[in-house]
Design an enzyme around this catalytic site. Structure first.
Site, short mmCIF file in Angstrom:
data_model
loop_
_atom_site.label_atom_id
_atom_site.label_comp_id
_atom_site.label_asym_id
_atom_site.label_seq_id
_atom_site.Cartn_x
_atom_site.Cartn_y
_atom_site.Cartn_z
N HIS A 57 0.86 -1.19 0.00
CA HIS A 57 0.00 0.00 0.00
C HIS A 57 0.89 1.24 0.00
O HIS A 57 2.09 1.15 0.28
CB HIS A 57 -0.92 0.03 1.23
CG HIS A 57 -0.16 0.25 2.51
ND1 HIS A 57 0.45 -0.79 3.20
CD2 HIS A 57 0.11 1.39 3.21
CE1 HIS A 57 1.05 -0.31 4.27
NE2 HIS A 57 0.87 1.01 4.30
N HIS A 144 5.23 6.27 -1.00
CA HIS A 144 6.07 5.11 -1.25
C HIS A 144 5.29 3.83 -0.96
O HIS A 144 4.27 3.87 -0.28
CB HIS A 144 7.33 5.14 -0.38
CG HIS A 144 7.02 5.08 1.09
ND1 HIS A 144 6.69 6.20 1.83
CD2 HIS A 144 6.97 4.04 1.95
CE1 HIS A 144 6.45 5.84 3.08
NE2 HIS A 144 6.60 4.53 3.18
#
Length: 193
Positions: A57, A144
Site C-alpha cells: 500500500h 512510497h
C-alpha cells in the site's frame, strides 16, 4: 512478569491498533510490485524481511496507534474520506530506495510525483482537519510502497523497471500491529470527469 506496554495491566503486551488512509494496488499491480521487489532484493543481495503482496500500500495519512480501535476516530475519518472528490490518476513507481530506521524500510517510489496525488493528500488532510483529526496527521508526505525491511545495510537508490499504477480510489485501513492482514474499514472510488 513482563511489563504491560500500553497500560492494560494483564502482564501481556496490549494490542496496538493502527489506523491509516492508503492507496491499495489491484492484484495485477501488486504482482508487478512483487516482481520488482524480488528482483531488487536479489540484485542487491538484500538481507531483508519481505512484505507480503497482500500488504502492499501507499500510506496517505497515518491516524495513529491506539490502545483500542477508536470508533470516534473511525467515524470522523470515514466522514472526512467521503468529502474528498478526485479523478483517477497514474502513479509510476520507478525507483527503489530505503529510509533510515532500526529495520530500514526498502521502498518503491516515483521519480515524478503526480500533481493529482499531492492534491489528493492535501484535500484529504484538509477534510481530516475539519473533522477534528488534525492532531493525528502528518504535515509532510513522502509517497512510497514498502516492500521489505532490511536486516543489513541500506541498499543504494536505484532505478527499476517501472510499475504503472492507475490509482482509482483510496481506503481507510485498520491493523493490529504484528497480527497479519489489514482490515478494510471503508473505501472510496474516484469519479472520472
Amino acid at each position: 512478569m513482563q511489563p504491560d506496554l500500553l497500560g492494560g495491566g494483564s502482564g501481556a503486551p496490549a494490542a496496538i491498533h493502527r489506523l491509516f488512509f492508503a492507496l491499495i494496488p489491484d492484484e495485477a499491480v501488486a504482482k508487478q510490485i512483487e516482481t520488482v521487489a524480488t528482483g531488487v532484493a536479489a540484485s542487491q543481495l538484500l538481507r531483508a524481511r519481505m512484505v507480503r503482496r497482500s500488504r502492499y500500500h501507499a500510506t496517505l495519512h497515518f491516524l495513529g496507534d491506539h490502545h483500542e480501535l477508536r470508533q470516534d476516530i473511525v467515524r470522523a475519518a470515514i466522514s472526512a474520506g467521503g468529502k474528498v472528490q478526485a479523478s483517477p490518476f497514474d502513479l509510476v513507481l520507478d525507483t527503489a530506495t530505503a529510509f533510515h530506521g532500526r529495520e530500514p524500510p526498502c521502498v518503491l517510489r516515483s521519480s515524478e510525483e503526480p500533481a493529482a496525488l499531492q492534491t489528493l493528500w492535501q484535500d484529504l488532510r484538509q477534510a481530516l482537519v475539519l473533522a477534528g483529526l488534525g492532531s493525528h496527521i502528518s504535515r509532510s508526505f513522502a509517497p512510497h510502497v514498502t516492500f521489505a525491511y532490511s536486516r543489513g545495510g541500506l541498499p543504494p537508490s536505484t532505478r527499476v523497471e517501472p510499475v504503472a499504477w492507475r490509482v482509482e480510489g483510496f481506503a481507510l485501513l485498520h491493523s493490529v500491529v504484528g497480527a497479519g492482514e489489514y482490515q478494510l474499514l471503508d473505501a472510496w472510488r474516484f469519479q472520472s470527469r
